[in-house]
Design a protein around this motif. Structure first.
Motif, PDB file in Angstrom:
ATOM      1  N   GLU A 181    -126.783  -5.987  92.244  1.00 42.44           N
ATOM      2  CA  GLU A 181    -125.482  -6.620  92.006  1.00 42.44           C
ATOM      3  C   GLU A 181    -124.580  -6.590  93.239  1.00 42.44           C
ATOM      4  OE1 GLU A 181    -124.036  -8.241  89.465  1.00 42.44           O
ATOM      5  OE2 GLU A 181    -125.800  -8.103  88.187  1.00 42.44           O
ATOM      6  N   GLN A 182    -124.842  -5.708  94.166  1.00 45.22           N
ATOM      7  CA  GLN A 182    -123.939  -5.489  95.297  1.00 45.22           C
ATOM      8  C   GLN A 182    -123.696  -6.759  96.106  1.00 45.22           C
ATOM      9  OE1 GLN A 182    -125.656  -2.195  97.433  1.00 45.22           O
ATOM     10  NE2 GLN A 182    -125.176  -0.737  95.796  1.00 45.22           N
ATOM     11  N   LYS A 183    -124.730  -7.536  96.360  1.00 44.62           N
ATOM     12  CA  LYS A 183    -124.588  -8.744  97.187  1.00 44.62           C
ATOM     13  C   LYS A 183    -123.653  -9.785  96.573  1.00 44.62           C
ATOM     14  CE  LYS A 183    -128.821 -10.875  95.403  1.00 44.62           C
ATOM     15  NZ  LYS A 183    -129.055  -9.927  94.352  1.00 44.62           N
ATOM     16  N   ASN A 184    -123.393  -9.689  95.275  1.00 46.57           N
ATOM     17  CA  ASN A 184    -122.528 -10.644  94.579  1.00 46.57           C
ATOM     18  C   ASN A 184    -121.057 -10.230  94.552  1.00 46.57           C
ATOM     19  OD1 ASN A 184    -124.861 -12.126  93.842  1.00 46.57           O
ATOM     20  ND2 ASN A 184    -125.177 -10.776  92.087  1.00 46.57           N
ATOM     21  N   HIS A 185    -120.750  -9.080  95.153  1.00 43.93           N
ATOM     22  CA  HIS A 185    -119.392  -8.553  94.967  1.00 43.93           C
ATOM     23  C   HIS A 185    -118.756  -8.073  96.270  1.00 43.93           C
ATOM     24  CE1 HIS A 185    -119.709  -8.958  90.668  1.00 43.93           C
ATOM     25  NE2 HIS A 185    -120.910  -8.420  90.736  1.00 43.93           N
ATOM     26  N   TYR A 186    -118.766  -8.928  97.268  1.00 39.08           N
ATOM     27  CA  TYR A 186    -118.029  -8.628  98.498  1.00 39.08           C
ATOM     28  C   TYR A 186    -116.591  -9.113  98.351  1.00 39.08           C
ATOM     29  CZ  TYR A 186    -122.220  -7.263 101.000  1.00 39.08           C
ATOM     30  OH  TYR A 186    -123.337  -6.602 101.416  1.00 39.08           O
ATOM     31  N   ASN A 187    -115.678  -8.475  99.070  1.00 39.88           N
ATOM     32  CA  ASN A 187    -114.268  -8.890  99.134  1.00 39.88           C
ATOM     33  C   ASN A 187    -113.599  -8.933  97.755  1.00 39.88           C
ATOM     34  OD1 ASN A 187    -114.409  -9.361 101.998  1.00 39.88           O
ATOM     35  ND2 ASN A 187    -115.514 -11.243 101.528  1.00 39.88           N
ATOM     36  N   GLU A 188    -113.900  -7.979  96.899  1.00 37.39           N
ATOM     37  CA  GLU A 188    -113.289  -7.945  95.577  1.00 37.39           C
ATOM     38  C   GLU A 188    -112.459  -6.683  95.405  1.00 37.39           C
ATOM     39  OE1 GLU A 188    -116.089  -8.627  92.425  1.00 37.39           O
ATOM     40  OE2 GLU A 188    -116.885 -10.434  93.361  1.00 37.39           O
ATOM     41  N   LYS A 189    -111.495  -6.781  94.490  1.00 34.64           N
ATOM     42  CA  LYS A 189    -110.658  -5.636  94.125  1.00 34.64           C
ATOM     43  C   LYS A 189    -110.670  -5.529  92.608  1.00 34.64           C
ATOM     44  CE  LYS A 189    -107.298  -5.995  97.875  1.00 34.64           C
ATOM     45  NZ  LYS A 189    -105.866  -6.225  98.140  1.00 34.64           N
ATOM     46  N   TRP A 190    -111.073  -4.352  92.113  1.00 37.77           N
ATOM     47  CA  TRP A 190    -111.214  -4.154  90.670  1.00 37.77           C
ATOM     48  C   TRP A 190    -110.229  -3.114  90.161  1.00 37.77           C
ATOM     49  CZ3 TRP A 190    -116.968  -3.006  91.829  1.00 37.77           C
ATOM     50  CH2 TRP A 190    -117.640  -4.196  92.118  1.00 37.77           C
ATOM     51  N   ASP A 191    -109.826  -3.290  88.916  1.00 40.03           N
ATOM     52  CA  ASP A 191    -108.894  -2.389  88.247  1.00 40.03           C
ATOM     53  C   ASP A 191    -109.554  -1.877  86.970  1.00 40.03           C
ATOM     54  OD1 ASP A 191    -106.712  -1.157  87.001  1.00 40.03           O
ATOM     55  OD2 ASP A 191    -105.322  -2.777  87.465  1.00 40.03           O
ATOM     56  N   LEU A 192    -109.517  -0.560  86.771  1.00 34.45           N
ATOM     57  CA  LEU A 192    -110.050   0.078  85.577  1.00 34.45           C
ATOM     58  C   LEU A 192    -109.200   1.310  85.300  1.00 34.45           C
ATOM     59  CD1 LEU A 192    -112.595   0.026  83.570  1.00 34.45           C
ATOM     60  CD2 LEU A 192    -113.512   1.802  85.060  1.00 34.45           C
ATOM     61  N   ARG A 193    -109.124   1.758  84.060  1.00 32.53           N
ATOM     62  CA  ARG A 193    -108.348   2.948  83.717  1.00 32.53           C
ATOM     63  C   ARG A 193    -109.270   4.087  83.284  1.00 32.53           C
ATOM     64  NH1 ARG A 193    -105.446  -0.637  85.236  1.00 32.53           N
ATOM     65  NH2 ARG A 193    -103.364  -1.122  84.557  1.00 32.53           N
ATOM     66  N   ALA A 194    -108.970   5.280  83.774  1.00 36.19           N
ATOM     67  CA  ALA A 194    -109.579   6.506  83.255  1.00 36.19           C
ATOM     68  C   ALA A 194    -108.524   7.118  82.354  1.00 36.19           C
ATOM     69  CB  ALA A 194    -109.943   7.450  84.391  1.00 36.19           C
ATOM     70  N   VAL A 195    -108.801   7.200  81.063  1.00 31.70           N
ATOM     71  CA  VAL A 195    -107.823   7.653  80.075  1.00 31.70           C
ATOM     72  C   VAL A 195    -108.193   9.062  79.625  1.00 31.70           C
ATOM     73  CG1 VAL A 195    -106.769   7.165  77.836  1.00 31.70           C
ATOM     74  CG2 VAL A 195    -107.442   5.277  79.325  1.00 31.70           C
ATOM     75  N   PHE A 196    -107.192   9.958  79.609  1.00 33.12           N
ATOM     76  CA  PHE A 196    -107.396  11.354  79.252  1.00 33.12           C
ATOM     77  C   PHE A 196    -106.511  11.713  78.065  1.00 33.12           C
ATOM     78  CE2 PHE A 196    -108.190  10.759  83.703  1.00 33.12           C
ATOM     79  CZ  PHE A 196    -109.387  11.421  83.903  1.00 33.12           C
ATOM     80  N   ASN A 197    -107.067  12.488  77.127  1.00 31.09           N
ATOM     81  CA  ASN A 197    -106.224  13.033  76.064  1.00 31.09           C
ATOM     82  C   ASN A 197    -106.746  14.412  75.677  1.00 31.09           C
ATOM     83  OD1 ASN A 197    -107.758  12.823  73.450  1.00 31.09           O
ATOM     84  ND2 ASN A 197    -107.836  10.668  74.067  1.00 31.09           N
ATOM     85  N   SER A 198    -105.901  15.164  74.974  1.00 29.20           N
ATOM     86  CA  SER A 198    -106.238  16.551  74.673  1.00 29.20           C
ATOM     87  C   SER A 198    -105.996  16.874  73.209  1.00 29.20           C
ATOM     88  CB  SER A 198    -105.404  17.494  75.540  1.00 29.20           C
ATOM     89  OG  SER A 198    -104.053  17.426  75.160  1.00 29.20           O
ATOM     90  N   ASP A 199    -106.528  18.027  72.802  1.00 28.52           N
ATOM     91  CA  ASP A 199    -106.324  18.529  71.446  1.00 28.52           C
ATOM     92  C   ASP A 199    -105.204  19.565  71.475  1.00 28.52           C
ATOM     93  OD1 ASP A 199    -107.597  20.522  72.840  1.00 28.52           O
ATOM     94  OD2 ASP A 199    -108.988  21.032  71.244  1.00 28.52           O
ATOM     95  N   ILE A 200    -103.999  19.120  71.709  1.00 31.23           N
ATOM     96  CA  ILE A 200    -102.857  20.021  71.866  1.00 31.23           C
ATOM     97  C   ILE A 200    -102.594  20.742  70.555  1.00 31.23           C
ATOM     98  CG2 ILE A 200    -100.404  20.165  72.411  1.00 31.23           C
ATOM     99  CD1 ILE A 200    -100.809  17.571  74.025  1.00 31.23           C
ATOM    100  N   TYR A 201    -102.577  22.048  70.629  1.00 35.48           N
ATOM    101  CA  TYR A 201    -102.320  22.892  69.460  1.00 35.48           C
ATOM    102  C   TYR A 201    -100.824  23.149  69.355  1.00 35.48           C
ATOM    103  CZ  TYR A 201    -102.084  27.100  66.597  1.00 35.48           C
ATOM    104  OH  TYR A 201    -101.769  28.017  65.644  1.00 35.48           O
TER     105      TYR A 201
END
Length: 169
Positions: free
Chosen positions: A114-134
């Motif tokens: 897939e690498q050859k198909n994705h030059y000069n690109e900018k991607w956005d993704l979220r890493a979402v975190f949550n906890s079991d707050i007591y």
């Protein structure tokens, strides 16, 4: 009628301000910029840390998931990543003792075909975190908060042609 309304607001204010409220954890950085210089470098060996801090006097379990942002919340100049499986956040769950910090790591693993198909690109993704707050035995209000880190990924500028060394004659 007006005095009753004002009295009701005052009572409501005192009731709400006397409640014990707890919300979440601390996260750093809020945005993580990942720049891939060349496709042929060993990018899956590069770790991009995300630090989570537990501000409480008790331990918490923190989990993570990936989330694709909607078009209206994309960072300027960035698009949605073609395949969210190319990003790995590890571990997917971690225990954080009281008043301590731990790290999650983000890895970019774009398949070689897939690498050859994705030059000069900018991607956005979220890493979402949550906890079991007591909440504990004190009672009060508990908010379930998910904190997100924007993962902003920049692919290589252009395909680099590999030149052959031709011996001088």
């Amino acid at each position: 009628m007006r005095k009753s309304f004002i009295l009701l607001l005052i009572i409501l204010f005192f009731c709400l301000t006397s409640l014990n409220c707890q919300a979440g954890m601390k996260i750093w950085p809020g945005k993580l910029y990942i720049e891939i210089k060349e496709w042929d470098e060993k990018i899956d060996e590069i770790s991009h840390p995300i630090q989570i801090t537990n501000p409480y006097n008790y331990g918490i379990n923190v989990t993570t998931k990936k989330e694709i942002p909607n078009n209206s919340s994309l960072e300027g100049g960035y698009s949605i990543i073609p395949d969210a499986t190319w990003i790995d956040i590890t571990p997917d769950k971690i225990y954080i003792p009281p008043k301590e910090s731990r790290e999650f790591n983000a890895f970019v693993k774009v398949p070689e075909d897939e690498q050859k198909n994705h030059y000069n690109e900018k991607w956005d993704l979220r890493a979402v975190f949550n906890s079991d707050i007591y909440l504990g035995s004190e009672g009060g209000v508990q908010f379930q908060i998910e904190l997100a880190v924007k993962l902003l990924i920049k692919t290589p500028e252009q395909e680099v042609e590999k030149s052959q060394n031709i011996p001088a004659q």
